[in-house]
Motif scaffolding. Structure first.
Motif, PDB file in Angstrom:
ATOM      1  N   LEU A 212       0.830  -1.201   0.000  1.00 46.48           N
ATOM      2  CA  LEU A 212       0.000   0.000   0.000  1.00 46.48           C
ATOM      3  C   LEU A 212       0.868   1.256   0.000  1.00 46.48           C
ATOM      4  O   LEU A 212       0.553   2.247  -0.676  1.00 46.48           O
ATOM      5  CB  LEU A 212      -0.930  -0.009   1.214  1.00 46.48           C
ATOM      6  CG  LEU A 212      -1.912   1.161   1.342  1.00 46.48           C
ATOM      7  CD1 LEU A 212      -2.825   1.236   0.124  1.00 46.48           C
ATOM      8  CD2 LEU A 212      -2.737   1.030   2.625  1.00 46.48           C
ATOM      9  N   ALA A 213       1.974   1.212   0.743  1.00 45.82           N
ATOM     10  CA  ALA A 213       2.899   2.347   0.759  1.00 45.82           C
ATOM     11  C   ALA A 213       3.462   2.600  -0.634  1.00 45.82           C
ATOM     12  O   ALA A 213       3.575   3.750  -1.070  1.00 45.82           O
ATOM     13  CB  ALA A 213       4.038   2.080   1.747  1.00 45.82           C
ATOM     14  N   THR A 214       3.805   1.525  -1.348  1.00 41.43           N
ATOM     15  CA  THR A 214       4.316   1.664  -2.712  1.00 41.43           C
ATOM     16  C   THR A 214       3.277   2.323  -3.607  1.00 41.43           C
ATOM     17  O   THR A 214       3.607   3.191  -4.441  1.00 41.43           O
ATOM     18  CB  THR A 214       4.677   0.283  -3.279  1.00 41.43           C
ATOM     19  OG1 THR A 214       5.592  -0.370  -2.400  1.00 41.43           O
ATOM     20  CG2 THR A 214       5.318   0.404  -4.655  1.00 41.43           C
ATOM     21  N   CYS A 215       2.021   1.948  -3.454  1.00 42.83           N
ATOM     22  CA  CYS A 215       0.940   2.524  -4.256  1.00 42.83           C
ATOM     23  C   CYS A 215       0.773   4.012  -3.952  1.00 42.83           C
ATOM     24  O   CYS A 215       0.612   4.832  -4.866  1.00 42.83           O
ATOM     25  CB  CYS A 215      -0.367   1.776  -3.986  1.00 42.83           C
ATOM     26  SG  CYS A 215      -1.726   2.253  -5.066  1.00 42.83           S
ATOM     27  N   ILE A 216       0.842   4.371  -2.675  1.00 47.37           N
ATOM     28  CA  ILE A 216       0.708   5.775  -2.276  1.00 47.37           C
ATOM     29  C   ILE A 216       1.851   6.603  -2.853  1.00 47.37           C
ATOM     30  O   ILE A 216       1.642   7.719  -3.364  1.00 47.37           O
ATOM     31  CB  ILE A 216       0.660   5.900  -0.738  1.00 47.37           C
ATOM     32  CG1 ILE A 216      -0.642   5.289  -0.210  1.00 47.37           C
ATOM     33  CG2 ILE A 216       0.775   7.356  -0.310  1.00 47.37           C
ATOM     34  CD1 ILE A 216      -0.722   5.223   1.292  1.00 47.37           C
ATOM     35  N   ILE A 217       3.065   6.061  -2.799  1.00 39.97           N
ATOM     36  CA  ILE A 217       4.220   6.760  -3.365  1.00 39.97           C
ATOM     37  C   ILE A 217       4.010   6.970  -4.868  1.00 39.97           C
ATOM     38  O   ILE A 217       4.282   8.042  -5.407  1.00 39.97           O
ATOM     39  CB  ILE A 217       5.511   5.970  -3.099  1.00 39.97           C
ATOM     40  CG1 ILE A 217       5.847   5.988  -1.603  1.00 39.97           C
ATOM     41  CG2 ILE A 217       6.686   6.552  -3.896  1.00 39.97           C
ATOM     42  CD1 ILE A 217       6.982   5.064  -1.222  1.00 39.97           C
ATOM     43  N   GLY A 218       3.539   5.929  -5.547  1.00 40.49           N
ATOM     44  CA  GLY A 218       3.288   6.044  -6.985  1.00 40.49           C
ATOM     45  C   GLY A 218       2.246   7.108  -7.300  1.00 40.49           C
ATOM     46  O   GLY A 218       2.408   7.885  -8.248  1.00 40.49           O
TER      47      GLY A 218
END
Length: 310
Positions: A78-84
């Motif tokens: 989820l953190a990766t998605c938010i960063i993206g």
């Protein structure tokens, strides 16, 4: 230990980002460079995503509990998605402002002439952000952290942004005010690189959140490892997915029906150990054992002995 290393790498990147936000913002305003101000905003989002990594990686490290039988690894995804998403928003914002400035210039509105100070600030940003990318991407591979890898690419996108800024502003400074339009053009070109990197991160992280299977070559390797175990003659109903920095693997394996339950369990445990050794101790493995089949029917132990005798 893994999370401590992730935090240390992220905090080191945050220190660089904090310095660059102040440097590029001041130099962009004083040096009259829209591209460098946009670059400063990009570095500011890096600071925000650093905070996202620290918070969500800590959450993902929580052990299994009654509400999360498979652990909390999805928090890192989820953190990766938010960063993206943050990266995509920044890229679109830079692109829009750049296009507006280009249109104004083409309509005859004068653009401010950038100063050489903006060029030096952009060059320093390139060096620092490329260095930050390199130590972050090395750590992401060593620690198998998708969030850290996403943050590394965020650092490199900032380096790309500064390259475009340095080129556009440098030419505008060297050739005079008639070429000031190159400053917003550089910002637009850089924004396209940022948008591309963001879309790739979002696609990968959304795939994991939607339970996308592991790549075909990984599933093929899983089957090969299982089939190396003696008595295992077939694999079916293979199901795989990614949980943060770990894999979840479920499969049915076939073994002769005339071996004891104890022996079958020993072989299944050996397969589990082989998969955990290859993909890490955090790997979840679920194995359902079945006897051999012939013509769509399970072969009974006594029938199997007859077949072996024949």
């Amino acid at each position: 230990m893994r999370n401590r290393k992730v935090y240390c790498v992220t905090l080191a990147g945050s220190a660089v980002n904090l310095m660059l936000v102040a440097l590029k913002l001041v130099a962009g305003i004083i040096g009259c460079s829209a591209a460098l101000v946009a670059d400063a905003v990009h570095s500011l989002t890096d600071l925000l995503t650093d905070a996202v990594v620290i918070v969500f990686v800590k959450l993902s490290a929580k052990p299994q509990d009654a509400d999360h039988d498979y652990g909390h690894g999805k928090y890192e995804t989820l953190a990766t998605c938010i960063i993206g998403l943050a990266l995509l928003a920044v890229g679109l914002l830079i692109c829009v402002y750049g296009v507006v400035d280009v249109i104004h210039a083409l309509r005859g509105f004068p653009l401010p002439q950038p100063d050489v100070l903006a060029v030096w600030a952009a060059l320093l940003s390139i060096l620092l952000k490329e260095w930050t990318y390199r130590f972050t991407i090395r750590a992401s591979r060593r620690l198998n952290s998708a969030a850290l890898e996403a943050n590394a690419w965020h650092h490199r996108s900032d380096a790309f942004s500064s390259i475009g800024t340095a080129v556009g502003v440098g030419i505008a400074v060297a050739l005079g005010s008639s070429y000031a339009i190159l400053d917003p053009i550089a910002a637009v070109i850089v924004s396209l690189f940022i948008i591309k990197a963001a879309v790739m991160l979002i696609i990968r992280s959304v795939g994991e959140l939607l339970e996308q299977s592991l790549p075909a070559e990984v599933e093929q390797e899983i089957c090969q490892l299982a089939l190396q175990e003696p008595q295992v003659s077939g694999i079916h109903h293979l199901r795989t997915r990614c949980i943060g920095n770990g894999y979840a693997i479920e499969m049915h394996i076939r073994m002769p029906g005339n071996i004891s339950l104890y022996e079958a369990h020993q072989h299944a445990t050996a397969v589990e150990n082989a998969l955990e050794e290859r993909f890490g101790p955090q790997t979840h493995v679920g194995i359902h054992m079945e006897p051999l089949k012939q013509d769509g029917t399970y072969v009974a132990p006594e029938k199997l002995r007859e077949i072996e005798t024949d």
